[in-house]
Design an enzyme around this catalytic site. Structure first.
Site, PDB file in Angstrom:
ATOM      1  CG  HIS A   1      -3.912  -3.161   2.913  1.00 49.59           C
ATOM      2  ND1 HIS A   1      -2.975  -2.813   3.869  1.00 49.59           N
ATOM      3  CD2 HIS A   1      -4.316  -2.007   2.346  1.00 49.59           C
ATOM      4  CE1 HIS A   1      -2.827  -1.504   3.887  1.00 49.59           C
ATOM      5  NE2 HIS A   1      -3.637  -0.986   2.983  1.00 49.59           N
TER       6      HIS A   1
ATOM      7  CD  GLU B   1      -1.994  -5.838   5.320  1.00 50.23           C
ATOM      8  OE1 GLU B   1      -1.594  -6.084   4.164  1.00 50.23           O
ATOM      9  OE2 GLU B   1      -2.555  -4.765   5.632  1.00 50.23           O
TER      10      GLU B   1
ATOM     11  CB  CYS C   1      -1.016  -0.014   1.140  1.00 44.18           C
ATOM     12  SG  CYS C   1      -2.338   1.188   0.873  1.00 44.18           S
TER      13      CYS C   1
END
Ligand code: MN
Length: 241
Positions: free
Chosen positions: A211, A213, A108
């Protein structure tokens, strides 16, 4: 040992900010077999080199907007509050990682830092500076797919993900404008915005605008990115021997 570069977090009225990393990133590294090592902001250049030499990989995490001064623009009213110490630290660390071919994933804000560090520029706000896109890139849903991305056939990313198109979350209001020399765009959103760049000639140097994660529980393509970072960090020639 995967270095996670800290950000600043407000600690409350009258208090100095904290430095840290959202736990989601730490958990993603732990769950893929890595040892997360938090790298503070404010290291002197020679100490940054010492830290990089001790690491097997690097992870740049999400955060606020890069100061446009670093890409030769004045800050528009729609650009967020800058944090020059974080900008400087992350750009120095990412340049160092590239110089010593340390595997890294830049998420990001990380893809934006990577692009600016190598001479690229950013849209300070997608809605104001890239108008007409039918897509919403700034959503609130951290784990929900927001839009598809099309992956460049034959790219490193295509090999990692194994699919020509994946659905990703989207939590950004800025995006890459001029792509820096030395970066290859290997995924775009349907509106043309850059979603992944890879450092040419690097073992593993990849920036993603979404993202992963937040998607590791639900999406194999998100796990594949972390898995690849760990594999490269483990392989001979990765970081210190
Ligand atoms: Mn997006």
């Amino acid at each position: 040992m995967i270095g996670l570069v800290c950000g600043h977090f407000a600690a409350g009225a009258g208090l100095r900010p904290w430095q840290g990393v959202p736990e989601t990133y730490i958990t993603a590294v732990l769950d893929h077999g890595g040892i997360p090592v938090l790298v503070p902001l404010g290291l002197k250049p020679e100490k940054e080199a010492t830290v990089l030499a001790a690491l097997d990989g690097l992870l740049l995490v999400g955060g606020g907007d890069v100061d446009p001064v670093f890409y030769g623009e004045s800050r528009r009213e729609w650009c967020g509050t800058p944090d020059r110490e974080r900008d400087r630290s992350e750009m120095a660390l990412i340049r160092g990682a590239i110089a010593q071919d340390l595997p890294f994933l830049a998420i990001c804000r990380g893809i934006q830092v990577l692009n600016v560090a190598l001479g690229g520029s950013l849209y300070q706000d997608i809605a104001r500076e890239y108008p007409g896109s039918p897509l919403r890139h700034r959503t609130e849903e951290r784990q929900a797919p927001a839009h598809p991305v099309d992956i460049e056939p034959g790219s490193r990313l295509a090999g990692i993900v194994g699919e020509p198109q994946v659905a990703v979350n989207s939590l950004h209001h800025q995006a890459l404008k001029d792509v820096a020399p030395g970066l290859a765009v290997t995924a775009r959103a349907p509106d043309g915005l850059v979603e992944v760049v890879e450092v040419e000639g690097c073992r593993f140097g990849l920036g993603v605008q979404w993202h992963p994660e937040e998607l590791v529980a639900a999406q194999g393509h998100a796990r594949a990115l972390f898995h690849c970072l760990m594999e490269e960090a483990d392989s001979p020639g990765g970081g210190t021997e």
